[in-house]
Design an enzyme around this catalytic site. Structure first.
Site, PDB file in Angstrom:
ATOM      1  N   GLU A  66       0.831  -1.206   0.000  1.00  0.00           N
ATOM      2  CA  GLU A  66       0.000   0.000   0.000  1.00  0.00           C
ATOM      3  C   GLU A  66       0.863   1.252   0.000  1.00  0.00           C
ATOM      4  O   GLU A  66       0.892   1.986   0.963  1.00  0.00           O
ATOM      5  CB  GLU A  66      -0.955  -0.031   1.194  1.00  0.00           C
ATOM      6  CG  GLU A  66      -0.237  -0.416   2.480  1.00  0.00           C
ATOM      7  CD  GLU A  66      -1.157  -0.711   3.638  1.00  0.00           C
ATOM      8  OE1 GLU A  66      -2.233  -1.272   3.409  1.00  0.00           O
ATOM      9  OE2 GLU A  66      -0.778  -0.381   4.768  1.00  0.00           O
ATOM     10  N   GLY A  79       2.065   5.042  -0.869  1.00  0.00           N
ATOM     11  CA  GLY A  79       1.508   6.358  -1.188  1.00  0.00           C
ATOM     12  C   GLY A  79       2.586   7.176  -1.879  1.00  0.00           C
ATOM     13  O   GLY A  79       2.584   7.415  -3.082  1.00  0.00           O
ATOM     14  N   ARG A 134       5.375  20.135   4.825  1.00  0.00           N
ATOM     15  CA  ARG A 134       6.366  19.086   5.097  1.00  0.00           C
ATOM     16  C   ARG A 134       7.727  19.611   5.560  1.00  0.00           C
ATOM     17  O   ARG A 134       8.319  19.040   6.486  1.00  0.00           O
ATOM     18  CB  ARG A 134       6.524  18.152   3.897  1.00  0.00           C
ATOM     19  CG  ARG A 134       5.252  17.361   3.582  1.00  0.00           C
ATOM     20  CD  ARG A 134       5.466  16.229   2.596  1.00  0.00           C
ATOM     21  NE  ARG A 134       6.073  15.077   3.214  1.00  0.00           N
ATOM     22  CZ  ARG A 134       7.348  14.736   3.111  1.00  0.00           C
ATOM     23  NH1 ARG A 134       8.170  15.438   2.372  1.00  0.00           N
ATOM     24  NH2 ARG A 134       7.812  13.689   3.747  1.00  0.00           N
ATOM     25  N   TYR A 137       8.022  18.037   9.198  1.00  0.00           N
ATOM     26  CA  TYR A 137       8.884  16.852   9.232  1.00  0.00           C
ATOM     27  C   TYR A 137      10.350  17.187   9.025  1.00  0.00           C
ATOM     28  O   TYR A 137      11.168  16.269   8.905  1.00  0.00           O
ATOM     29  CB  TYR A 137       8.500  15.880   8.103  1.00  0.00           C
ATOM     30  CG  TYR A 137       7.087  15.359   8.133  1.00  0.00           C
ATOM     31  CD1 TYR A 137       6.604  14.665   9.247  1.00  0.00           C
ATOM     32  CD2 TYR A 137       6.249  15.523   7.045  1.00  0.00           C
ATOM     33  CE1 TYR A 137       5.309  14.162   9.247  1.00  0.00           C
ATOM     34  CE2 TYR A 137       4.958  15.015   7.041  1.00  0.00           C
ATOM     35  CZ  TYR A 137       4.492  14.338   8.154  1.00  0.00           C
ATOM     36  OH  TYR A 137       3.221  13.841   8.147  1.00  0.00           O
ATOM     37  N   CYS A 183       2.355  34.309   9.259  1.00  0.00           N
ATOM     38  CA  CYS A 183       2.900  35.038  10.391  1.00  0.00           C
ATOM     39  C   CYS A 183       3.370  34.061  11.467  1.00  0.00           C
ATOM     40  O   CYS A 183       2.790  33.931  12.544  1.00  0.00           O
ATOM     41  CB  CYS A 183       1.882  36.029  10.906  1.00  0.00           C
ATOM     42  SG  CYS A 183       1.628  37.304   9.672  1.00  0.00           S
ATOM     43  N   TYR A 200       1.487  14.030   0.378  1.00  0.00           N
ATOM     44  CA  TYR A 200       1.363  14.722   1.675  1.00  0.00           C
ATOM     45  C   TYR A 200       1.623  16.218   1.555  1.00  0.00           C
ATOM     46  O   TYR A 200       2.204  16.829   2.460  1.00  0.00           O
ATOM     47  CB  TYR A 200       2.291  14.078   2.719  1.00  0.00           C
ATOM     48  CG  TYR A 200       2.083  12.583   2.797  1.00  0.00           C
ATOM     49  CD1 TYR A 200       0.915  12.070   3.344  1.00  0.00           C
ATOM     50  CD2 TYR A 200       3.009  11.697   2.270  1.00  0.00           C
ATOM     51  CE1 TYR A 200       0.685  10.700   3.372  1.00  0.00           C
ATOM     52  CE2 TYR A 200       2.787  10.328   2.290  1.00  0.00           C
ATOM     53  CZ  TYR A 200       1.625   9.842   2.844  1.00  0.00           C
ATOM     54  OH  TYR A 200       1.393   8.495   2.866  1.00  0.00           O
TER      55      TYR A 200
END
Ligand SMILES: *Cc1c(COP(=O)(O)O)cnc(C)c1O
Length: 417
Positions: A268, A270, A307, A311, A337, A365
């Site tokens: 699966e 992505g 991202r 991350y 801001c 993502y």
């Protein structure tokens, strides 16, 4: 996107600057040829009787992308009832959708059962309730193999302290529930969230799941989840899918022989399927030079593309408008801001205000994590297919921001004259 005669072009010779001119900025653009290439690579890598690739649609859930996957023969991996419904709307057969939720109520799972999709359960409590409520509906068991490797703490989901999956040590408990309720376990599943850097390491993790599979006699499939890594910067490691395919297929075929049945091998992915197909275009509003840094401030921010901030992800950034001439170092920042830095000291062709920059690997993502923070509109999305660009999501408007807001009769609204 490749550089051809000093200008960037997408598949089919499509000019990205023209797309930006047509649909405005900031803009997400997806190249279907890249998605098709990645899907075919994956499909071709495994040599087993039955293979099912279920696209993890939380990565990018535009309905046109879902339809492209359906068209290629893919199934769908979903993590919410809403994703299940989107998948059905896109035309997927319910049995081609697997629903893998975490910490949802039995009520939500019941809705998915009603739709006839495959159900993947990841805790004992829900498994017991499920067995009592739906003893005739087969289930898949999400196993936590207690693997911690690679990746990022937020996306690493298979280690011993993780909230995901049923611990390998609790399998006797699962068996007891199965016996007491008469449930049929049709699949076993693991998804560790770890980047697959070394196929041999992945294979030893897979062995844990195979050991568990042996204990369930009525399986139809074994789902090894994802973890397929794509390069984000030059020289970055990419999962060697071809090598992994050879190793896993061989091991899986042996296992099926031992098990006495041709099971379906499931994955699966992505990110692997859509990350490199996506580009995010933003316009440079302000060039600001300080004593230490040259900032390039763009008409976007963490609201559209989180991202790098969430991350610490590295996304390559290029100057789309200008490919020739001297290059300089820029720290690319957003207009929110709050500190929202896309990239620090990135070398690119000298920027001028008004230039369009491109952030790469923007397929997975990125849009799906976009928000309206600072009351900004979420961007439009465009799909490039067979040399044509198609608008697949309109840019939001003020009306969208007001949608679902209720103007309660509390304080007098002072309207501008
Ligand atoms: C998010 C997710 C995936 C996809 O992970 P990628 O890193 O994008 O390939 C697969 N399975 C499950 C259960 C997930 O939650």
């Amino acid at each position: 996107m490749i550089l051809e005669n000093d200008r960037y072009v997408l598949s089919g010779g499509v000019d990205p600057l023209q797309i930006v001119e047509q649909y405005g900025c900031p803009l997400y653009v997806y190249d279907s040829a890249v998605i098709e290439r990645q899907y075919k690579r994956m499909e071709g890598a495994f040599n087993v009787k039955s293979l099912k690739i279920n696209y993890a649609c939380k990565a990018l859930s535009n309905i046109n992308i879902l339809r492209l996957f359906k068209h290629m023969g893919s199934g769908l991996d979903t993590v919410s009832w809403q994703e299940v419904m989107l998948g059905l709307q896109a035309g997927f057969d319910p049995q081609d959708i697997i629903y893998t939720p975490n910490c949802v109520s039995l009520d939500e799972i019941a809705e998915a059962v009603k739709e006839g999709v495959k159900i993947n359960i990841d805790n004992i409590s829900i498994l017991e309730q499920f067995g009592q409520a739906f003893p005739d509906t087969p289930v898949c068991i999400r196993v936590n193999p207690h693997i911690m490797a690679g990746g990022n703490v937020k996306t690493s989901v298979g280690h011993i302290d993780s909230k995901f999956g049923i611990s390998i040590h609790q399998m006797p408990l699962v068996q007891r529930v199965v016996e007491a309720t008469g449930l049929r376990v049709e699949g076993v599943h693991m998804h560790t969230g770890s980047d697959i850097l070394d196929p041999e390491v992945f294979l030893s993790g897979a062995e844990i799941l195979l050991n568990i599979a042996r204990e369930f006699p009525d399986l139809d499939y074994i789902d090894f989840g994802s973890g397929f890594k794509v390069p984000y910067k030059p020289g970055d490691v990419e999962t060697n899918i071809e090598e992994l395919g050879v190793l896993i297929s061989e091991r899986f075929n042996d296992f099926c022989e031992e098990y006495g049945k041709d099971l379906t091998l499931m994955f699966e992915p992505g990110k692997f399927l859509v990350s490199e197909a996506g580009y995010f275009f933003a316009q440079v509003n302000v060039i600001k030079q300080t004593t230490s840094t040259v900032f390039a401030g763009v008409d976007s921010g963490l609201n559209h593309f989180i991202r790098p901030m969430f991350y610490n992800a590295y996304h390559k950034i290029t100057n789309l408008s200008r490919t020739k001439g001297r290059s300089r170092f820029y720290t690319v920042v957003g207009y929110i801001c709050e500190t929202d830095t896309f990239g620090i000291n990135r070398r690119m062709t000298e920027l001028q205000e008004g230039d369009i920059i491109c952030m790469h690997n923007a397929g997975a993502y990125c849009f799906s994590m976009a928000s309206n923070y600072n009351s900004r509109f979420r961007p439009a999305e465009v799909l490039v297919h067979d040399g044509q660009s198609h608008l697949i999501r309109e840019r939001e408007t003020l009306e969208d921001l007001m949608r679902n807001q209720v103007e309660a009769p509390l304080f007098e609204a002072v309207k501008a004259q």
